[in-house]
Design a protein around this motif. Structure first.
Motif, PDB file in Angstrom:
ATOM      1  N   TRP B 135       0.859  -1.190   0.000  1.00 46.54           N
ATOM      2  CA  TRP B 135       0.000   0.000   0.000  1.00 46.54           C
ATOM      3  C   TRP B 135       0.895   1.238   0.000  1.00 46.54           C
ATOM      4  CZ3 TRP B 135      -5.488  -0.518   1.782  1.00 46.54           C
ATOM      5  CH2 TRP B 135      -6.162   0.694   1.876  1.00 46.54           C
ATOM      6  N   PRO B 136       0.750   2.141  -0.981  1.00 38.64           N
ATOM      7  CA  PRO B 136       1.556   3.368  -0.944  1.00 38.64           C
ATOM      8  C   PRO B 136       1.098   4.278   0.189  1.00 38.64           C
ATOM      9  CG  PRO B 136      -0.008   3.448  -2.777  1.00 38.64           C
ATOM     10  CD  PRO B 136      -0.158   2.096  -2.138  1.00 38.64           C
ATOM     11  N   THR B 137       2.025   4.803   0.968  1.00 36.18           N
ATOM     12  CA  THR B 137       1.671   5.652   2.117  1.00 36.18           C
ATOM     13  C   THR B 137       2.437   6.970   2.052  1.00 36.18           C
ATOM     14  OG1 THR B 137       3.454   5.009   3.631  1.00 36.18           O
ATOM     15  CG2 THR B 137       1.556   3.525   3.489  1.00 36.18           C
ATOM     16  N   MET B 138       2.157   7.844   3.007  1.00 40.38           N
ATOM     17  CA  MET B 138       2.875   9.116   3.078  1.00 40.38           C
ATOM     18  C   MET B 138       4.337   8.884   3.428  1.00 40.38           C
ATOM     19  SD  MET B 138       0.740  11.382   2.233  1.00 40.38           S
ATOM     20  CE  MET B 138       1.821  12.792   2.513  1.00 40.38           C
ATOM     21  N   GLY B 219      -8.574   3.380  10.044  1.00 42.54           N
ATOM     22  CA  GLY B 219      -8.529   3.308   8.586  1.00 42.54           C
ATOM     23  C   GLY B 219      -7.644   4.363   7.935  1.00 42.54           C
ATOM     24  N   ASP B 220      -7.647   5.579   8.509  1.00 37.15           N
ATOM     25  CA  ASP B 220      -6.827   6.628   7.902  1.00 37.15           C
ATOM     26  C   ASP B 220      -5.357   6.518   8.311  1.00 37.15           C
ATOM     27  OD1 ASP B 220      -7.423   7.272  10.486  1.00 37.15           O
ATOM     28  OD2 ASP B 220      -7.706   9.406  10.132  1.00 37.15           O
ATOM     29  N   ILE B 222      -3.590   3.857   7.752  1.00 39.01           N
ATOM     30  CA  ILE B 222      -2.873   3.067   6.741  1.00 39.01           C
ATOM     31  C   ILE B 222      -2.094   4.012   5.828  1.00 39.01           C
ATOM     32  CG2 ILE B 222      -3.041   1.265   4.990  1.00 39.01           C
ATOM     33  CD1 ILE B 222      -5.876   0.677   5.949  1.00 39.01           C
ATOM     34  N   GLY B 223      -2.813   4.989   5.238  1.00 36.60           N
ATOM     35  CA  GLY B 223      -2.190   5.935   4.315  1.00 36.60           C
ATOM     36  C   GLY B 223      -1.161   6.833   4.978  1.00 36.60           C
ATOM     37  N   ALA B 244     -10.219   2.802  -0.699  1.00 37.23           N
ATOM     38  CA  ALA B 244      -9.076   3.678  -0.944  1.00 37.23           C
ATOM     39  C   ALA B 244      -8.794   3.788  -2.439  1.00 37.23           C
ATOM     40  CB  ALA B 244      -7.846   3.153  -0.204  1.00 37.23           C
ATOM     41  N   ALA B 248      -8.962   7.239  -4.709  1.00 35.39           N
ATOM     42  CA  ALA B 248      -7.832   7.713  -5.501  1.00 35.39           C
ATOM     43  C   ALA B 248      -8.256   7.934  -6.954  1.00 35.39           C
ATOM     44  CB  ALA B 248      -6.670   6.719  -5.420  1.00 35.39           C
ATOM     45  N   LEU B 279       2.787  12.683  -9.116  1.00 39.44           N
ATOM     46  CA  LEU B 279       1.653  12.217  -8.312  1.00 39.44           C
ATOM     47  C   LEU B 279       1.158  10.877  -8.843  1.00 39.44           C
ATOM     48  CD1 LEU B 279      -0.535  12.816  -6.099  1.00 39.44           C
ATOM     49  CD2 LEU B 279      -1.928  13.752  -7.945  1.00 39.44           C
ATOM     50  N   LYS B 282       3.394   8.091  -7.897  1.00 34.16           N
ATOM     51  CA  LYS B 282       3.324   7.708  -6.480  1.00 34.16           C
ATOM     52  C   LYS B 282       2.056   6.926  -6.175  1.00 34.16           C
ATOM     53  CE  LYS B 282       6.542  10.781  -4.315  1.00 34.16           C
ATOM     54  NZ  LYS B 282       6.787  12.155  -4.015  1.00 34.16           N
ATOM     55  N   MET B 283       0.945   7.257  -6.846  1.00 30.36           N
ATOM     56  CA  MET B 283      -0.305   6.584  -6.536  1.00 30.36           C
ATOM     57  C   MET B 283      -0.631   5.498  -7.563  1.00 30.36           C
ATOM     58  SD  MET B 283      -1.285   8.009  -3.699  1.00 30.36           S
ATOM     59  CE  MET B 283      -2.991   7.520  -3.443  1.00 30.36           C
TER      60      MET B 283
END
Lengths: 353, 353
Positions: B135-138, B219-220, B222-223, B244, B248, B279, B282-283
């Motif tokens: 999972w892509p995260t910050m 849930g928030d 994860i990101g 998610a 996106a 962007l 990344k996503m």
């Protein structure tokens, strides 16, 4: 349809309290002049705010208390400490006594639900309440519930969520027969939990006049706007909401970072500013603010705690519409007319009459 | 650590089959020249593709079959029709026979899991397999599991997910002791399902050397990248992932629409093109492609069905790394050393020894 809508506001709820609640009320009053407010909280903090909004002042009455429920209180603590005295309780109490049509708070969600459930009680035919939210989609907006009031639940609980969500959507979207989907992990009939399959069979068998059941919807179907109402139990509903909110915030932050990285992109940002603003407006959590508590003998709206005045005004707007268009009666009618059958209709009836 | 990594590819899986699988293999081979491929599928469709990639051709052997599992087959149908004959089965069979180290398919997820489970069997100590995703995260990337292989499950199932996810994260992120969080709807200890609370207590009590348990994550979270590994049962994991992904896609589409709306924003887009590309990268779901099947006596990777060659190459990369850095042994070690205690450690021991 009542001529005036009487709204009780917990003026001590949320991260900020009166400095957000009062200006928020003023904004909403501008949109709906036929509103009266009961402002429940510390008079010394409410009055200075109110002095800046003379129209709101004229439409408001203050109910003083200096007891606030803290954001950290557990529901049981809040009930023990804040019962009969806190601003949150007194706002709900005004609904209970018939002095207000709806109570709105940006305070502690668990405490608000516990107090509302304890004091207002659930509707006939409803065992456990739900929280419904308004979700921005590609097609507009959808009602999603339960966002975390009740974990688990059997097929009849899921069916009651569908009925209540449909009533809310019919009010919000002015649709006599909103579409309803059950959140599941596959669209084939064989997947998912037993209670979801069973709820789907019941909804299909009942063929209610107040809702159009369309079947299972997967997690990405919410944002696609595949149904006006998306139904799931509280655990997965809360996970879905938070995962989506987290992703939206993540993308916004990534985009912001990338736009800062070079003079070219900064220049691009200047030209495309309107487009970014439009995107922000569409995905703005303030604009979908207002979690409806459903299944209670009274209308209660939960606003996000960390919201600004504009966001709080949206929560008031939601409460206003629910009262103006008679949500409670709609739910009751559906539960009685249609839901009188909730317990009698079974997917595979086995009783011998 | 084997010197060569032998990869069996289901060349008939996915929406396209060989025209995506073969170029994808060529891309991945470019990154990892010490790979050998077993290409399972219709020779008549594989060979023309292979002729365009002479290096891949030199590193490949074709296993011919013209039986494909369809995307619409239910798992039981696929097992009945495709057992011992389909490209999906034969790719798994190569792992079973020790002719390949990993099988990769972009085909029907349910069928792939059913065949892999039936033919490879689960690891000792594991009752039910899981699907783990990246999972892509910050902060970078996290491993999230279970994404839908197993619905529900008790506390020990959740603990086994934590152990397997940590083993995968330690391989992927080169961290000896990755952080692990349990997905829940509140961070207070009192919330959530009984089995999640119990799993949290077990993980805390065991204090495993191979993972650092940090508690509940919403849930928030994860990101936000709050943990290297996020653990949940398959229903909520699938809902979180799809919600998610949907969000996106929704934001990307909204942004695209808004950027088209005026000449100002179109001009802005031209200047900021690099930022948008960054962007997108990344996503990009292609880049986090590759769902690992965990808990089986063999390594199986599921690629998205609707992926392009670049995306399929990422799924191969994931499989490659899992073999190269010995995922199966890592999991087995953790299950035996640490997990030997999985069934003996209880949150509240009651047995008298």
């Amino acid at each position: 349809m009542p001529s005036k809508v009487r709204i009780a506001l917990d003026a001590m709820g949320g991260d900020v309290g009166a400095p957000v609640v009062i200006p928020g009320a003023a904004i909403s009053l501008g949109r709906h002049p036929e509103t009266e407010f009961l402002l429940v909280g510390d008079r010394a903090r409410i009055e200075p705010e109110l002095d800046r909004h003379p129209k709101l002042k004229a439409a408001s009455r203050i109910v003083h208390t200096d007891v606030a429920v803290s954001m950290e209180d557990k529901p049981s603590q809040a009930l023990r400490r804040g019962r009969k005295t806190s601003s949150m309780w007194l706002a709900i109490d005004a609904v209970k006594k018939g002095e207000a049509d709806v109570a709105i708070s940006a305070g502690n969600t668990g405490a608000l639900m516990a107090m509302a459930r304890f004091h207002l009680r659930t509707l006939p035919g409803i065992d456990r309440p739900a929280i419904a939210g308004i979700w921005p989609t590609m097609r507009g907006e959808s009602v999603v519930l339960d966002l975390g009031a009740t974990i688990g639940g059997d097929a009849h609980h899921v069916v009651s969520l569908a009925v209540m969500g449909a009533a809310m959507a019919s009010v919000l979207f002015s649709k006599p027969r909103p579409t309803v989907g059950l959140l599941n992990i596959g669209t084939e009939e064989i997947k998912g939990h037993e209670e979801i399959r069973e709820a789907g069979e019941i909804l299909r068998a009942m063929n209610l006049p107040g809702l159009d059941y369309i079947g299972f919807v997967e997690g990405d179907g919410i944002g696609k706007g595949l149904a006006d109402v998306i139904v799931t139990e509280g655990f997965s509903g809360n996970i879905a909401l938070k995962a989506a909110e987290g992703t939206a915030r993540q993308m916004a932050e990534l985009l912001r970072n990338e736009m800062q990285r070079s003079w070219m992109s900064k220049l691009g940002y200047l030209f495309a500013r309107g487009a970014f603003q439009a995107l922000r407006n569409k995905m703005d959590p303030n604009k979908s603010n207002g979690g409806m508590f459903l299944g209670l003998r009274g209308v209660v709206v939960k606003s996000h705690g960390g919201i600004n005045a504009e966001g709080f005004a949206y929560a008031i707007d939601v409460g206003y519409e629910m009262v103006k268009f008679d949500l409670l009666n709609k739910i009751n009618q559906m539960l009685n007319r249609d839901g009188g059958g909730l317990s009698s209709v079974q997917p595979a009836p086995e009783d011998v009459s």
